[in-house]
Design an enzyme around this catalytic site. Structure first.
Site, short mmCIF file in Angstrom:
data_model
loop_
_atom_site.label_atom_id
_atom_site.label_comp_id
_atom_site.label_asym_id
_atom_site.label_seq_id
_atom_site.Cartn_x
_atom_site.Cartn_y
_atom_site.Cartn_z
N CYS A 1 -9.51 -12.55 16.07
CA CYS A 1 -8.37 -12.75 15.08
C CYS A 1 -7.61 -13.77 15.21
CB CYS A 1 -7.62 -11.26 15.28
SG CYS A 1 -6.47 -10.98 14.08
N CYS B 1 -0.20 -12.00 17.64
CA CYS B 1 0.43 -10.98 18.27
C CYS B 1 0.28 -11.13 19.69
CB CYS B 1 -0.37 -9.73 17.70
SG CYS B 1 -0.43 -9.60 15.96
N CYS C 1 -1.73 -8.58 22.04
CA CYS C 1 -3.15 -8.52 21.53
C CYS C 1 -4.26 -8.92 22.28
CB CYS C 1 -3.23 -8.21 20.11
SG CYS C 1 -4.80 -7.64 19.60
N CYS D 1 -10.42 7.24 13.49
CA CYS D 1 -9.69 5.94 13.21
C CYS D 1 -10.43 4.73 13.35
CB CYS D 1 -8.55 5.85 13.92
SG CYS D 1 -7.34 7.36 13.72
N CYS E 1 -8.96 7.48 9.11
CA CYS E 1 -7.99 6.46 9.06
C CYS E 1 -8.32 4.95 9.34
CB CYS E 1 -7.02 6.95 10.38
SG CYS E 1 -5.54 5.77 10.51
N CYS F 1 0.62 5.99 8.52
CA CYS F 1 0.43 5.90 9.83
C CYS F 1 1.31 4.51 10.49
CB CYS F 1 -0.88 5.84 10.35
SG CYS F 1 -0.89 5.97 12.15
N ARG G 1 2.82 10.33 17.76
CA ARG G 1 1.56 10.11 18.65
C ARG G 1 1.74 9.39 19.99
NH1 ARG G 1 -2.28 7.47 15.25
NH2 ARG G 1 -2.57 9.72 14.60
N1 SAM Z 1 -5.59 -6.26 13.03
C1 SAM Z 1 -4.85 -5.17 12.38
C2 SAM Z 1 -3.17 -5.07 12.42
O1 SAM Z 1 -2.91 -5.52 13.31
O2 SAM Z 1 -2.58 -4.46 11.66
C3 SAM Z 1 -5.42 -3.71 12.73
C4 SAM Z 1 -5.62 -3.50 14.29
S1 SAM Z 1 -4.30 -3.83 15.55
C5 SAM Z 1 -5.34 -3.87 17.10
C6 SAM Z 1 -3.48 -2.11 15.59
C7 SAM Z 1 -2.47 -2.26 16.56
O3 SAM Z 1 -2.82 -1.70 17.68
C8 SAM Z 1 -1.35 -3.00 16.46
O4 SAM Z 1 -0.42 -3.15 15.53
C9 SAM Z 1 -0.39 -2.65 17.72
O5 SAM Z 1 0.45 -1.92 17.41
C10 SAM Z 1 -1.67 -1.91 18.61
N2 SAM Z 1 -1.97 -2.92 19.89
C11 SAM Z 1 -2.92 -3.99 20.00
N3 SAM Z 1 -2.90 -4.54 21.11
C12 SAM Z 1 -2.18 -3.35 21.99
C13 SAM Z 1 -1.85 -3.53 23.14
N4 SAM Z 1 -2.29 -4.21 23.99
N5 SAM Z 1 -0.87 -2.35 23.71
C14 SAM Z 1 -0.40 -1.46 22.84
N6 SAM Z 1 -0.67 -1.47 21.48
C15 SAM Z 1 -1.36 -2.54 21.05
FE1 SF4 Z 2 -5.23 -9.34 15.15
FE2 SF4 Z 2 -4.58 -7.91 17.20
FE3 SF4 Z 2 -2.56 -8.76 15.76
FE4 SF4 Z 2 -4.21 -6.86 14.91
S1 SF4 Z 2 -2.85 -6.93 16.61
S2 SF4 Z 2 -3.38 -8.60 13.63
S3 SF4 Z 2 -6.29 -7.53 15.73
S4 SF4 Z 2 -3.93 -10.12 16.75
#
Ligand code: SAM
Ligand code: SF4
Ligand code: DTB
Length: 328
Positions: A56, A60, A63, A100, A131, A191, A263
């Protein structure tokens, strides 16, 4: 007084006052609100699948799928529709009512969206709610997903507006709110929730919940994630959040958004079952069910079923959801 009216005008002082209540008073109040709107012994089960993993472009800091961090997650292509449907069938057989699908995209390309639409239609055909979480969405893309029959779109605000810059720099808080507006505008259920345990203050946790509750309409589903600390991400070394503070966050979310499904989301793999039970007492009525979240582990199905058995909790079936919707 339980005061479970639907409000969109929460102030920071009011929400901090909830957080500052003695734990028992807060949980009692949340459980009282919960009972006005839901069966306290039913929990909805959503199963997750990562349909497009890793690589990606976003940054973030929590992530494992961000390309710029070395976490051991390999970038993969979008999964074939058939593979997804096989997994969804298993999820249904195991008792999940919602399926989902998550993609590690900043936003979906139109060609990819067509393939995701086939997945949505296939999963709906199995009789499950659908979802997807695909990143930022334009208005026309949201309408296309609505036309395909999508039930929910997940897009988290993640944290408070104030703390957001410490977590993500590659897109703004307002970008997120725009996507939520596009989803809502298309008539798809929203959501949206966030993550705690990222080094934010209690005021930030309150701020995150205020963003969600003060939207023109509450999200139908509010995932509260405990940060999963993944090696290689900038937040790996973060101090762990006290479990009771997590329970408080669930309770405050329940009081602020009385009709939403709250949730208990990521973080259960390392969360003691006693704390999870307190989350249900505080009004959490949905979990991610299945041994994997997107890339990280989640409790095994039989472990969750044994916990439910001990607590006298039953999974909310699709039929119960239909009754709930009809009662609205
Ligand atoms: N890439 C898209 C986005 O960010 O909108 C969708 C997938 S992203 C992985 C979905 C959500 O997963 C993120 O917004 C975050 O809130 C949650 N998430 C990702 N990594 C996480 C982690 N290490 N611990 C808890 N929640 C996490
Ligand atoms: Fe990409 Fe992870 Fe951020 Fe979703 S949460 S936009 S997968 S870096
Ligand atoms: C949400 O709020 N939590 C889920 C789902 N929406 C997509 C994701 C949790 C991801 C946890 C880290 C991982 O497994 O990669």
């Amino acid at each position: 007084m339980t005061d479970s009216s639907i409000r969109h005008d929460w102030t920071l002082d009011q929400v901090e006052a909830l957080y500052n209540l003695p734990f028992n008073d807060l949980v009692f109040r949340a459980q009282s609100v919960h009972r006005e709107h839901f069966d306290p012994n039913k929990v909805q089960l959503s199963t997750l699948l990562s349909i497009k993993t890793g690589g990606c472009p976003e940054d973030c800091k929590y992530c494992p799928q961000a390309a710029q961090y070395t976490t051991g997650v390999e970038a993969e292509k979008l999964m074939p529709v058939e593979t997804v449907l096989e997994d969804a069938k298993r999820a249904k057989a195991n008792g999940a009512s919602r399926y989902c699908m998550g993609a590690a995209w900043r936003n979906p390309k139109d060609k990819d969206l067509d393939q995701v639409i086939e997945m949505i239609q296939g999963v709906r055909g199995l009789g499950m709610e659908t979802c997807v979480t695909l990143g930022m969405l334009t208005g026309p893309q949201a309408q296309k997903l609505k036309a395909a029959g999508l039930d929910y779109y997940n897009h988290n605000v993640d944290t408070s507006r104030d703390y957001y810059g410490e977590v993500i720099t590659s897109r703004t808080y307002d970008d997120r709110l725009d996507t939520l507006e596009n989803v809502r505008g298309a008539g798809i259920n929203v959501c949206s929730g966030g993550i705690v345990g990222m080094g934010e203050t209690r005021a930030d946790r309150a701020g995150m919940l205020i963003t969600l509750a003060n939207l023109p309409q509450h999200p139908e589903s509010v995932p509260i994630n405990m940060l999963v600390q993944v090696e290689g991400t900038p937040f790996f070394d973060m101090d762990k959040l006290d479990g009771f503070e997590f329970v408080r966050t669930i309770a405050v979310a329940r009081i602020m958004m009385p009709e939403s499904f709250v949730r208990l989301s990521a973080g259960r793999e390392t969360m003691p079952e006693g704390i999870q039970a307190l989350c249900f007492l505080a009004g959490a009525n949905s979990i991610f069910y299945g041994e994997k979240l997107l890339t990280t582990p989640n409790p095994e199905n039989n472990r969750d079923m044994a916990m439910f058995e001990r607590l006298g909790i039953e999974p909310l079936r699709s039929e119960d959801l239909a009754t709930l919707n009809a009662a609205e």
